[in-house]
Write an enzyme that holds these catalytic residues in place. Structure first.
Site, mmCIF file in Angstrom:
data_model
loop_
_atom_site.group_PDB
_atom_site.id
_atom_site.type_symbol
_atom_site.label_atom_id
_atom_site.label_comp_id
_atom_site.label_asym_id
_atom_site.label_seq_id
_atom_site.Cartn_x
_atom_site.Cartn_y
_atom_site.Cartn_z
ATOM 1 N N TYR A 115 0.840 -1.196 0.000
ATOM 2 C CA TYR A 115 0.000 0.000 0.000
ATOM 3 C C TYR A 115 0.876 1.248 0.000
ATOM 4 C CZ TYR A 115 -3.884 -3.112 1.082
ATOM 5 O OH TYR A 115 -4.825 -4.110 1.021
ATOM 6 N N ARG A 127 -3.576 4.482 3.439
ATOM 7 C CA ARG A 127 -4.986 4.203 3.767
ATOM 8 C C ARG A 127 -5.908 4.554 2.599
ATOM 9 N NH1 ARG A 127 -6.133 3.073 9.267
ATOM 10 N NH2 ARG A 127 -4.327 3.458 10.580
ATOM 11 N N CYS A 144 -6.516 -5.956 -7.100
ATOM 12 C CA CYS A 144 -6.224 -5.439 -5.763
ATOM 13 C C CYS A 144 -5.711 -6.549 -4.848
ATOM 14 C CB CYS A 144 -7.430 -4.717 -5.176
ATOM 15 S SG CYS A 144 -8.933 -5.659 -5.141
#
Length: 175
Positions: A115, A127, A144
């Site tokens: 991420y 986030r 993803c």
């Protein structure tokens, strides 16, 4: 109001629900839950969009491109390490989400990104990347599942961590 066609089918791995355009573009792919639940989630997801969802079985006329996309998707779920040429059409997502999803598509099978790596690349916070992944409505094709936490830690997945782990293992990634 435009028509979109959906179909639900079982693979060796899980149950899949696809929504496709007339020309066979996948615009929605969900997996892993019983068919009745997948249909309920689909109805909720599409409730604010100007499309009429119809079962693929009710479609008359040429379904060659749709049938090809369904078969290719079935193969992709069962062997995600083998690339399939399946076209998508984005019906969901904010400009930022679409920007993140376009970056995810660049991650090759057999590789992951954290991420944080994606956040640094796109000039945002990790986030935000996680939220964009969670908003993805096209399982596997917008990969993803290839986004992992720090130290390659397995993190959440809209369709369940067990499917994320399965897809990564099939691509040769041990988490």
């Amino acid at each position: 109001m435009s028509n979109l066609y959906y179909t639900v089918f079982d693979t060796d791995v899980c149950t899949v629900l696809l929504v496709l355009t007339l020309n066979g573009f996948v615009c929605y792919a969900s997996l892993g839950k019983p068919a009745i639940e997948l249909k309920g989630i689909m109805a909720k997801d599409f409730s604010s969009l100007p499309y009429q969802l119809k079962p693929l079985s009710t479609m008359t006329g040429d379904k060659i491109e749709i049938d090809k996309s369904v078969e290719k998707f079935k193969l992709l779920v069962e062997t995600p390490s083998v690339s399939q040429d399946i076209k998508t059409e984005l019906l969901f997502g904010t400009p930022l989400q679409r920007k993140v999803w376009k970056e995810l598509v660049k991650i090759p099978a057999g590789q992951t990104r954290t991420y944080k790596e994606l956040a640094d690349l796109l000039g945002t916070h990790s986030r935000v990347i996680g939220n964009c992944c969670g908003a993805n409505r096209i399982a596997v094709l917008i990969p993803c599942h290839r986004v992992v936490g720090a130290n390659n830690k397995l993190t959440g997945y809209r369709w369940g961590k067990s499917y994320k782990e399965y897809l990564l293992k099939q691509e040769g990634i041990g988490i």
